[in-house]
Enzyme design. Structure first.
Site, mmCIF file in Angstrom:
data_model
loop_
_atom_site.group_PDB
_atom_site.id
_atom_site.type_symbol
_atom_site.label_atom_id
_atom_site.label_comp_id
_atom_site.label_asym_id
_atom_site.label_seq_id
_atom_site.Cartn_x
_atom_site.Cartn_y
_atom_site.Cartn_z
ATOM 1 N N CYS A 164 4.363 9.233 0.536
ATOM 2 C CA CYS A 164 2.987 9.662 0.315
ATOM 3 C C CYS A 164 2.989 10.684 -0.814
ATOM 4 O O CYS A 164 3.737 11.665 -0.767
ATOM 5 C CB CYS A 164 2.418 10.274 1.593
ATOM 6 S SG CYS A 164 0.774 10.960 1.353
ATOM 7 N N ASN B 212 9.397 3.887 3.742
ATOM 8 C CA ASN B 212 9.201 3.447 5.119
ATOM 9 C C ASN B 212 10.465 2.733 5.593
ATOM 10 O O ASN B 212 11.286 2.286 4.788
ATOM 11 C CB ASN B 212 8.048 2.429 5.183
ATOM 12 C CG ASN B 212 6.705 3.063 4.973
ATOM 13 O OD1 ASN B 212 6.345 3.364 3.853
ATOM 14 N ND2 ASN B 212 5.976 3.276 6.047
ATOM 15 N N HIS C 23 8.745 6.462 8.595
ATOM 16 C CA HIS C 23 9.470 6.608 7.328
ATOM 17 C C HIS C 23 10.933 6.881 7.694
ATOM 18 O O HIS C 23 11.246 7.211 8.841
ATOM 19 C CB HIS C 23 8.844 7.728 6.485
ATOM 20 C CG HIS C 23 7.540 7.307 5.863
ATOM 21 N ND1 HIS C 23 7.429 6.916 4.559
ATOM 22 C CD2 HIS C 23 6.294 7.180 6.390
ATOM 23 C CE1 HIS C 23 6.176 6.587 4.293
ATOM 24 N NE2 HIS C 23 5.454 6.739 5.397
ATOM 25 N N ARG D 128 0.834 -1.214 0.000
ATOM 26 C CA ARG D 128 0.000 0.000 0.000
ATOM 27 C C ARG D 128 0.869 1.265 0.000
ATOM 28 O O ARG D 128 0.929 1.979 -0.998
ATOM 29 C CB ARG D 128 -0.947 -0.033 1.225
ATOM 30 C CG ARG D 128 -2.046 1.006 1.199
ATOM 31 C CD ARG D 128 -1.642 2.397 1.647
ATOM 32 N NE ARG D 128 -1.066 2.440 2.995
ATOM 33 C CZ ARG D 128 -0.463 3.511 3.475
ATOM 34 N NH1 ARG D 128 -0.332 4.611 2.748
ATOM 35 N NH2 ARG D 128 0.055 3.508 4.707
HETATM 36 P P1 HMG Z 1 -12.844 14.330 -2.723
HETATM 37 O O1 HMG Z 1 -12.521 14.666 -4.130
HETATM 38 O O2 HMG Z 1 -13.000 15.450 -1.763
HETATM 39 O O3 HMG Z 1 -14.086 13.342 -2.608
HETATM 40 O O4 HMG Z 1 -11.725 13.362 -2.191
HETATM 41 P P2 HMG Z 1 -15.604 13.482 -2.974
HETATM 42 O O5 HMG Z 1 -16.363 12.797 -1.884
HETATM 43 O O6 HMG Z 1 -15.958 14.906 -3.305
HETATM 44 O O7 HMG Z 1 -15.717 12.599 -4.309
HETATM 45 C C1 HMG Z 1 -15.095 12.995 -5.517
HETATM 46 C C2 HMG Z 1 -15.100 11.820 -6.472
HETATM 47 O O8 HMG Z 1 -14.315 10.742 -5.927
HETATM 48 C C3 HMG Z 1 -16.485 11.240 -6.722
HETATM 49 O O9 HMG Z 1 -16.485 10.722 -8.041
HETATM 50 C C4 HMG Z 1 -16.558 10.089 -5.762
HETATM 51 O O10 HMG Z 1 -17.456 9.081 -6.147
HETATM 52 C C5 HMG Z 1 -15.143 9.576 -5.791
HETATM 53 P P3 HMG Z 1 -17.146 11.538 -9.262
HETATM 54 O O11 HMG Z 1 -18.548 11.797 -8.831
HETATM 55 O O12 HMG Z 1 -16.330 12.809 -9.357
HETATM 56 O O13 HMG Z 1 -16.967 10.613 -10.405
HETATM 57 N N1 HMG Z 1 -14.765 8.887 -4.549
HETATM 58 C C6 HMG Z 1 -14.332 7.631 -4.482
HETATM 59 N N2 HMG Z 1 -14.114 6.691 -5.431
HETATM 60 C C7 HMG Z 1 -13.680 5.494 -5.016
HETATM 61 N N3 HMG Z 1 -13.434 5.187 -3.714
HETATM 62 C C8 HMG Z 1 -13.635 6.095 -2.746
HETATM 63 C C9 HMG Z 1 -14.100 7.370 -3.127
HETATM 64 N N4 HMG Z 1 -14.404 8.479 -2.428
HETATM 65 C C10 HMG Z 1 -14.820 9.397 -3.304
HETATM 66 N N5 HMG Z 1 -13.384 5.779 -1.478
HETATM 67 C C11 HMG Z 1 -10.967 11.559 -0.806
HETATM 68 C C12 HMG Z 1 -11.753 12.860 -0.868
HETATM 69 C C13 HMG Z 1 -10.705 11.247 0.658
HETATM 70 C C14 HMG Z 1 -11.797 10.466 -1.460
HETATM 71 C C15 HMG Z 1 -9.629 11.764 -1.571
HETATM 72 O O14 HMG Z 1 -8.999 12.879 -1.062
HETATM 73 C C16 HMG Z 1 -8.715 10.592 -1.460
HETATM 74 O O15 HMG Z 1 -8.987 9.528 -1.977
HETATM 75 N N6 HMG Z 1 -7.565 10.764 -0.741
HETATM 76 C C17 HMG Z 1 -6.657 9.676 -0.491
HETATM 77 C C18 HMG Z 1 -5.253 10.128 -0.616
HETATM 78 C C19 HMG Z 1 -4.341 8.990 -0.256
HETATM 79 O O16 HMG Z 1 -4.649 7.831 -0.448
HETATM 80 N N7 HMG Z 1 -3.132 9.342 0.290
HETATM 81 C C20 HMG Z 1 -2.173 8.366 0.642
HETATM 82 C C21 HMG Z 1 -2.578 7.511 1.802
HETATM 83 S S1 HMG Z 1 -2.326 8.256 3.388
HETATM 84 C C22 HMG Z 1 -0.633 8.033 3.692
HETATM 85 O O17 HMG Z 1 0.099 7.605 2.831
HETATM 86 C C23 HMG Z 1 -0.118 8.312 5.067
HETATM 87 C C24 HMG Z 1 0.149 7.024 5.867
HETATM 88 O O18 HMG Z 1 1.043 6.165 5.196
HETATM 89 C C25 HMG Z 1 0.727 7.392 7.228
HETATM 90 C C26 HMG Z 1 1.919 8.363 7.100
HETATM 91 O O19 HMG Z 1 2.984 7.940 6.600
HETATM 92 O O20 HMG Z 1 1.706 9.522 7.488
HETATM 93 C C27 HMG Z 1 -1.143 6.248 6.131
HETATM 94 MG MG MG Z 2 3.210 6.284 5.276
#
Ligand code: HMG
Ligand code: MG
Length: 301
Positions: A241, A250, A209, A15
């Site tokens: 990220c 990481n 990380h 992931r």
């Molecule tokens: P948004 O654009 O504000 O969402 O994103 P929305 O609710 O307005 O929806 C926009 C569109 O996305 C819509 O589609 C939804 O259906 C679709 P449209 O009508 O435009 O065709 N949508 C989805 N589709 C599939 N699955 C879903 C989903 N949700 C909405 N679940 C949202 C908000 C949170 C969805 C977006 O910002 C997002 O996906 N962010 C994720 C970013 C991410 O994955 N970052 C990396 C992971 S975190 C990380 O790495 C940190 C960690 O490792 C710890 C660390 O190291 O700190 C964990």
């Molecule tokens: Mg991370």
């Protein structure tokens, strides 16, 4: 003090590692990677994310990966879930544990999830409640728990309300993340001294990380001084990220296992098998492995 408890490693390479690669890997390669990791003695693998495919196209095949992996008995296959649509997708393919994610810094959280911290917590409320009705364990990440790429140093007092709010929502585990790999043992001690006042030690995991090479030192301090026994790590040191500029990989799983085993901890993982699993990615992941043990075991790599 549970210093002698066995270590639990959450492998986040499929992931956290693959979300940050420029190349989108074929689904079958991801499946082979997870299957190989399943044979290393790990107890949990974070397989993918049910996030927006527009935001993270690298993991848009989360359903297919979950459908095709061979699930080893007793091993937990988990995934990131940002909201209710994400939970529905995860439930449809039998995900065994979910992780919601927010941050201690507003700027990072907005860039990562298009929400304030408060808004993200409200999004999680129905997600955690529904997960509970399905007997799904829930992890809560607190990103930027030490440093933010946009706001700089984050004091433990800013982590506290977010961590407490996640516990109040009912998460079973908190993972405190050093998103940009900048924490020192001094930062770590300060945060744990604060968080352990209200969070049970056995609910805490560290997600380190390794940008500045201090992740092993931090993990050993957390284990030896505070009895923390759950760590996230990534095979080959993959990771980062897309919404945290400057975040490198990481802590490499095999290096963490080596360091903990060499320090007397009980870790069931075989580090050489983790290194072997990373070979599956060799022709797809362009940058060289960040892992020290990988270099020892494959000196020509
Ligand atoms: P948004 O654009 O504000 O969402 O994103 P929305 O609710 O307005 O929806 C926009 C569109 O996305 C819509 O589609 C939804 O259906 C679709 P449209 O009508 O435009 O065709 N949508 C989805 N589709 C599939 N699955 C879903 C989903 N949700 C909405 N679940 C949202 C908000 C949170 C969805 C977006 O910002 C997002 O996906 N962010 C994720 C970013 C991410 O994955 N970052 C990396 C992971 S975190 C990380 O790495 C940190 C960690 O490792 C710890 C660390 O190291 O700190 C964990
Ligand atoms: Mg991370």
């Amino acid at each position: 003090m549970s210093v002698r408890s066995p270590i639990r490693i959450v492998e986040v390479g499929p992931r956290d590692g693959l979300q940050n690669e420029r190349t989108i890997l074929p689904t079958e390669v991801k499946v082979a990677f997870v299957n190989a990791l399943s044979k290393t003695g790990l107890s949990e693998i974070e397989v993918s994310s049910f996030v927006s495919p527009t935001w993270v196209p690298q993991l848009a095949d989360a359903e297919d990966v979950f459908k095709r992996i061979e699930r080893a008995p007793g091993l937990i296959y988990s995934a990131l879930v940002p909201n209710e649509p994400g939970l529905e997708r995860a439930l449809a393919v039998g995900v065994a544990k979910i992780a919601v994610f927010t941050a201690a810094s507003e700027t990072f959280n907005k860039k990562n999830t298009n929400a304030t911290i408060a808004e993200s917590l409200e999004r999680f409320r129905p997600v955690v409640a529904r997960a509970k009705t399905q007997s799904l364990p829930v992890r809560g990440y607190v990103s930027t728990a030490f440093y933010c790429p946009y706001e700089g140093k984050i004091q433990p007092e800013r982590v506290k309300p977010v961590a407490q709010a996640l516990l109040d929502l009912g998460v079973d585990e908190l993972s405190l993340a050093d998103t940009i790999g900048k924490a020192t043992p001094r930062d770590l001690r300060a945060l744990l001294e604060t968080v352990l006042l209200f969070a049970p030690q056995d609910k805490l995991a560290l997600h380190l990380h390794d940008t500045y090479g201090l992740a092993i030192a931090n993990a050993l301090v957390a284990w030896e001084e505070y009895g923390i026994c759950a760590f996230d790590a990534s095979a080959g040191g993959l990771g980062g990220c897309p919404y945290a500029s400057g975040a490198s990989g990481n802590l490499a799983t095999e290096d963490l296992v080596y360091a903990l085993q060499a320090s007397g901890a009980q870790v069931a993982v075989k580090p050489e098998n983790v290194v072997a699993a990373t070979k599956i990615l060799a022709s797809y992941v362009k940058r060289s492995s960040e892992s020290r043990l990988g270099r020892v075991l494959q000196p020509s790599a």
